[in-house]
Design a protein around this motif. Structure first.
Motif, PDB file in Angstrom:
ATOM      1  N   THR A 136     -40.386 -12.069 -30.201  1.00  0.00           N
ATOM      2  CA  THR A 136     -39.909 -12.564 -28.906  1.00  0.00           C
ATOM      3  C   THR A 136     -38.220 -12.401 -28.590  1.00  0.00           C
TER       4      THR A 136
ATOM      5  N   PHE B  73     -43.729 -11.364 -21.680  1.00  0.00           N
ATOM      6  CA  PHE B  73     -43.828 -11.213 -20.047  1.00  0.00           C
ATOM      7  C   PHE B  73     -42.957 -12.206 -19.446  1.00  0.00           C
ATOM      8  N   ALA B  74     -42.853 -13.654 -20.062  1.00  0.00           N
ATOM      9  CA  ALA B  74     -42.359 -14.616 -19.445  1.00  0.00           C
ATOM     10  C   ALA B  74     -40.740 -14.114 -19.685  1.00  0.00           C
ATOM     11  N   LEU B  75     -40.314 -13.598 -20.703  1.00  0.00           N
ATOM     12  CA  LEU B  75     -38.942 -12.917 -20.898  1.00  0.00           C
ATOM     13  C   LEU B  75     -38.514 -12.228 -19.932  1.00  0.00           C
TER      14      LEU B  75
ATOM     15  N   LEU C 278     -39.924 -11.721 -16.987  1.00  0.00           N
ATOM     16  CA  LEU C 278     -40.065 -12.275 -15.567  1.00  0.00           C
ATOM     17  C   LEU C 278     -38.912 -13.223 -15.232  1.00  0.00           C
ATOM     18  N   ALA C 279     -38.635 -14.002 -16.148  1.00  0.00           N
ATOM     19  CA  ALA C 279     -37.521 -14.988 -16.256  1.00  0.00           C
ATOM     20  C   ALA C 279     -36.148 -14.100 -15.847  1.00  0.00           C
TER      21      ALA C 279
ATOM     22  N   LEU D 212     -47.530 -13.194 -24.026  1.00  0.00           N
ATOM     23  CA  LEU D 212     -47.367 -14.008 -23.004  1.00  0.00           C
ATOM     24  C   LEU D 212     -45.799 -14.297 -23.010  1.00  0.00           C
ATOM     25  N   ALA D 213     -45.053 -14.551 -24.207  1.00  0.00           N
ATOM     26  CA  ALA D 213     -43.707 -14.646 -24.356  1.00  0.00           C
ATOM     27  C   ALA D 213     -42.754 -13.608 -23.795  1.00  0.00           C
TER      28      ALA D 213
ATOM     29  N   GLN E  93     -43.341  -6.550 -15.541  1.00  0.00           N
ATOM     30  CA  GLN E  93     -43.840  -6.128 -16.887  1.00  0.00           C
ATOM     31  C   GLN E  93     -43.394  -4.657 -17.305  1.00  0.00           C
TER      32      GLN E  93
ATOM     33  N   THR F 188     -34.939  -9.441 -20.791  1.00  0.00           N
ATOM     34  CA  THR F 188     -34.464 -10.623 -19.662  1.00  0.00           C
ATOM     35  C   THR F 188     -33.237 -10.149 -19.134  1.00  0.00           C
TER      36      THR F 188
END
Lengths: 211, 106
Positions: A58, B18-20, B22-23, B15-16, A87, A65
């Motif tokens: 992560t 994709f969340a990053l 999308l953020a 999930l993490a 994505q 981001t």
């Protein structure tokens, strides 16, 4: 071509780390960020905990981001297309999109690169996973050594700046110091923490030198 | 790790990720455009990758070790200095380690 061969390496290393073909394919479909995927299987292969594997993957994906914030205004999409664009936000699609001068070329560059890499990456990951499963003893093929080389190749182009070289040396020191003291996976997170501190406290000028 | 734990790891990390991504698409650009954020992000990427090189090459569990992976990494570094493509670097490293082990070292 480069994406395809890179995908085969990832698939094979993932199989060697103990992930099933389904798990490897799921990473490429859903996680879809090469460096993060290599990092996740690297921590698993080294015997790290699930938490360390997720955290390392992560943290390495955090740069996506920043890419998203750069490409979103250029793409101007909403609804499900925005989810698809998110994505596909990776090193390659962002680099191609921002290199274009015309807005239409920017959008085309992002989507063509993103979808192209997605298709190739998933196809060749699957091939690599199947091949890795069939190889047998990974050490006899030197596949454990291939993992270190893969990470070195990923970081190599990022080492031009002086600040990056200093942080790289710091990361080596922190990792070697923590390996005997902490569970597998933690030294990598320790190196990341050291880099966050360095990034926050270092004066801006130092980071600009050598860029 | 058991199969169930590995699946959980794969799915949570996905999930993490994709969340990053999308953020980044959802927050205003200027929030992330500061010099400090950009610099820290790129330094963290370098630190993680370098640390993974060390872990993958110089460790065996919680012990530091030197075996066939070390000369393999040196060969990879030379190949990178000569601007070899990714796959050539990886294959040369694997071949070096495999060759040394076939000769009975490391």
């Amino acid at each position: 071509m480069a994406t395809g061969l890179y995908g085969i390496s990832f698939g094979a290393l993932s199989a060697v780390a103990g992930l099933s073909v389904g798990q490897t394919a799921t990473l490429s479909l859903l996680l879809f960020s090469g460096g993060s995927q290599f990092a996740l299987v690297g921590v698993v292969a080294a015997g790290g905990s699930p938490v360390a594997a997720v955290a390392t993957s992560t943290l390495l994906g955090a740069r996506n981001t920043l890419y998203g914030a750069v490409v979103a205004p250029l793409l101007g999409v909403r609804g499900w297309r925005r989810l698809a664009a998110a994505q596909l936000t990776i090193d390659e699609s962002t680099a191609v999109a921002v290199a274009q001068r015309e807005p239409a070329a920017t959008r085309a560059g992002f989507w063509v690169t993103g979808l192209g890499v997605f298709a190739l990456w998933n196809a060749f990951t699957l091939l690599g996973a199947l091949a890795g499963d069939a190889l047998g003893d990974p050490r006899a093929w030197g596949l454990d050594a291939a993992a270190g080389a893969a990470f070195l190749a990923l970081v190599w182009p990022r080492l031009a700046a002086r600040a990056a070289q200093v942080v790289a040396a710091l990361a080596v020191g922190v990792t070697i110091a923590l390996v005997p003291l902490t569970p597998p996976g933690v030294p990598v997170l320790g190196a990341a923490a050291a880099a966050i501190v360095a990034g926050l406290v270092a004066p801006s000028r130092a980071a600009e030198e050598g860029r | 790790m058991s199969a169930a734990v590995l699946w959980a790891t794969v799915l949570v990390a996905s999930l993490a990720s994709f969340a990053l991504k999308l953020a980044g698409h959802l927050v205003p650009e200027h929030w992330l455009a500061t010099d400090r954020v950009q610099r820290t992000s790129s330094l963290v990427t370098v630190a993680l990758l370098v640390s993974l090189v060390v872990v993958q090459t110089f460790t065996d569990g919680q012990a530091l070790s030197v075996d066939a992976r070390v000369p393999a990494l040196a060969v990879a570094a030379v190949a990178l200095a000569w601007r070899a493509p990714f796959v050539v670097v990886v294959v040369l490293a694997a071949a070096t380690a495999a060759g040394l082990r076939a000769l009975g070292w490391g």
